[in-house]
Design a protein around this motif. Structure first.
Motif, PDB file in Angstrom:
ATOM      1  N   SER A  12       0.935  13.335   3.384  1.00 34.16           N
ATOM      2  CA  SER A  12       0.124  12.142   3.672  1.00 34.16           C
ATOM      3  C   SER A  12       0.717  11.257   4.610  1.00 34.16           C
ATOM      4  O   SER A  12       0.186  10.057   5.325  1.00 34.16           O
ATOM      5  N   ASN A  67       3.778   7.668   4.110  1.00 33.34           N
ATOM      6  CA  ASN A  67       3.449   7.139   2.648  1.00 33.34           C
ATOM      7  C   ASN A  67       4.366   7.367   1.700  1.00 33.34           C
ATOM      8  O   ASN A  67       4.577   8.482   1.352  1.00 33.34           O
ATOM      9  N   THR A  68       5.037   6.400   1.081  1.00 30.26           N
ATOM     10  CA  THR A  68       6.054   6.470   0.109  1.00 30.26           C
ATOM     11  C   THR A  68       5.480   6.774  -1.175  1.00 30.26           C
ATOM     12  O   THR A  68       6.537   7.182  -2.113  1.00 30.26           O
ATOM     13  N   LYS A  69       4.297   6.483  -1.226  1.00 28.92           N
ATOM     14  CA  LYS A  69       3.756   6.595  -2.908  1.00 28.92           C
ATOM     15  C   LYS A  69       4.620   5.498  -3.793  1.00 28.92           C
ATOM     16  O   LYS A  69       4.370   5.900  -5.272  1.00 28.92           O
ATOM     17  N   ALA A  70       5.336   4.706  -3.119  1.00 30.78           N
ATOM     18  CA  ALA A  70       5.866   3.565  -4.140  1.00 30.78           C
ATOM     19  C   ALA A  70       5.370   2.189  -3.850  1.00 30.78           C
ATOM     20  O   ALA A  70       4.906   1.845  -2.656  1.00 30.78           O
ATOM     21  N   ARG A  71       5.696   1.452  -4.726  1.00 30.16           N
ATOM     22  CA  ARG A  71       5.326   0.076  -4.437  1.00 30.16           C
ATOM     23  C   ARG A  71       6.695  -0.740  -3.961  1.00 30.16           C
ATOM     24  O   ARG A  71       7.319  -0.968  -4.446  1.00 30.16           O
ATOM     25  N   LYS A  89       4.212  16.092  -1.124  1.00 31.52           N
ATOM     26  CA  LYS A  89       3.128  14.995  -0.934  1.00 31.52           C
ATOM     27  C   LYS A  89       3.391  14.150  -0.108  1.00 31.52           C
ATOM     28  O   LYS A  89       2.467  13.595   0.866  1.00 31.52           O
ATOM     29  N   GLN A  90       4.500  13.641   0.296  1.00 32.29           N
ATOM     30  CA  GLN A  90       4.840  12.710   1.274  1.00 32.29           C
ATOM     31  C   GLN A  90       4.411  13.142   2.627  1.00 32.29           C
ATOM     32  O   GLN A  90       3.873  12.492   3.469  1.00 32.29           O
ATOM     33  N   ASP A  94       0.859  -1.135  -0.049  1.00 33.32           N
ATOM     34  CA  ASP A  94      -0.047  -0.048   0.010  1.00 33.32           C
ATOM     35  C   ASP A  94       0.833   1.249   0.014  1.00 33.32           C
ATOM     36  O   ASP A  94       0.357   2.489  -0.027  1.00 33.32           O
ATOM     37  N   GLY A  95       2.096   1.237  -0.087  1.00 35.64           N
ATOM     38  CA  GLY A  95       3.098   2.229   0.033  1.00 35.64           C
ATOM     39  C   GLY A  95       3.562   2.781   1.383  1.00 35.64           C
ATOM     40  O   GLY A  95       4.341   3.656   1.280  1.00 35.64           O
ATOM     41  N   TYR A  96       2.818   2.357   2.091  1.00 34.94           N
ATOM     42  CA  TYR A  96       3.349   2.708   3.817  1.00 34.94           C
ATOM     43  C   TYR A  96       4.541   2.173   4.441  1.00 34.94           C
ATOM     44  O   TYR A  96       4.492   0.836   4.419  1.00 34.94           O
ATOM     45  N   LYS A 110       7.602  16.006  -4.614  1.00 34.58           N
ATOM     46  CA  LYS A 110       7.373  14.954  -3.793  1.00 34.58           C
ATOM     47  C   LYS A 110       7.327  14.911  -2.545  1.00 34.58           C
ATOM     48  O   LYS A 110       6.613  14.194  -1.705  1.00 34.58           O
TER      49      LYS A 110
END
Length: 368
Positions: free
Chosen positions: A367, A285-289, A363-364, A261-263, A360
């Motif tokens: 969130s 939240n890294t916004k990454a997979r 955003k990080q 979930d990116g967290y 970025k």
């Protein structure tokens, strides 16, 4: 303290973490050194190393915050990386090789054809004298690291994808799909089995007798190695958990989890109240997979890892082992394996780790 995580987006992410009454985690750096997704990450007191599907191992100097170079010994996806103390690294890959590296000069001391198929996982005994590995040839292999040779081969009924020593080195576990087999070192026999509903993606010893297990779901479960009973389970994420890390700080057991979930989340586990489950310390939240996770701990901060060996004991055994090695001229320090040295390739690098792009970062933070 730095959370470091690899992802499918080919980037190593770094997050500065500050303990306290209220723990905080903020983006610190990103580094795009690989040309394929990251598959493994390991840390010691100075370096972070990452392995990738691009068949390379990248080295980062965390003290200087620069890229240190790349190791090009393997011909296949890097599947596992593990440091021993401050001077050695073991790497395993889909080419079936296990390579032993001296981290002072980054020389390949030995390259072992360990498995007929892929090397799926490896683990070094806290003493540094033994290592275990599993692969896709349905074998569990014991390695004598003093002499640099195979010591024992055990045939398994299925391929194991995780192997792990306990912190005291008296037991080890293998993972086959959704089953954990617990072995005693002195008898090399199975003393118990833990079975979960989903395939196990990650496993970590919290103490010598407590395991944290994550499957292909959002649940973390703590099991007793003695009774094989589940002590506690809790929902940690909204999606499946990819990796677990743990360390001890001033008597506090900290669990770190990374999910699809990116967290990335950090949890405090009170062993006296383990049935209540851990409490959340912080999250980002890294916004990454995400694919893999580790925590770099600065030795000067007087923290110790609660992993296969503590930082203190590994340093002591490293010093003891080094003096013994000089007498025995074992391969850990001699580096006299000509074939390995001839094939060794190191690309030096001094590129600084990049600060996150401002957009970025907002955003990080927004969130987190």
């Amino acid at each position: 303290m730095e959370l470091v995580a690899g992802c499918y987006e080919q980037v190593l992410l770094g997050f500065a973490t500050r303990p306290g009454q209220s723990w905080t985690v903020v983006p610190d750096f990103t580094h795009h050194a690989h040309s394929a997704s990251l598959s493994a990450v390991a840390v010691n007191n100075r370096y972070v190393v990452t392995g990738s599907r691009d068949e390379t191992i990248q080295i980062y100097d965390m003290k200087k915050k620069i890229e240190h170079g790349a190791l090009l010994q393997h011909n296949g996806t890097i599947t596992c990386l593990e440091f021993y103390g401050t001077a050695h690294l073991l790497s395993g890959a889909e080419d079936g090789l296990i390579c032993i590296w001296n981290t002072k000069r980054w020389e390949c001391l030995k390259s072992i054809k360990a498995h007929k198929g892929h090397v799926t996982s490896l683990s070094i005994h806290p003493s540094g004298k033994l290592a275990l590995s599993v692969g896709t040839d349905k074998t569990l292999r014991t390695w004598n690291l003093v002499e640099g040779r195979s010591a024992f081969i055990k045939n398994l009924k299925q391929n194991a994808h995780i192997i792990k020593w306990s912190p005291d080195g008296e037991k080890y576990v293998t993972v086959i799909t959704n089953k954990v087999d617990i072995y005693r070192l002195d008898t090399a026999s199975i003393t118990g089995t833990i079975t979960t509903e989903k395939r196990i993606s990650s496993l970590r010893f919290i103490t010598d007798s407590i395991l944290a297990i994550a499957g292909d779901d959002e649940i973390i479960r703590f099991y007793s190695c003695d009774s094989q009973k589940c002590l506690c389970e809790f929902k940690a994420h909204e999606n499946r958990i990819k990796d677990i890390y743990s360390f001890e700080r001033e008597g506090q057991h900290v669990i770190v989890t990374a999910s699809s979930d990116g967290y990335i989340k950090m949890w405090n586990l009170d062993l006296d109240k383990i049935k209540d489950g851990p409490s959340l310390l912080c999250e980002v939240n890294t916004k990454a997979r995400l694919t893999c996770l580790a925590v770099w701990l600065d030795r000067a901060s007087e923290m110790k890892e609660n992993s296969d060996k503590t930082a203190t004991s590994s340093q002591e055994t490293e010093d003891e082992k080094s003096s013994t090695a000089r007498r025995n001229k074992d391969f850990w320090t001699s580096g006299r394996v000509k074939t390995a040295k001839r094939k060794r390739k190191i690309i030096p690098g001094k590129q600084k780790l990049e600060a996150p792009v401002q957009k970025k970062k907002k955003k990080q933070n927004g969130s987190a």
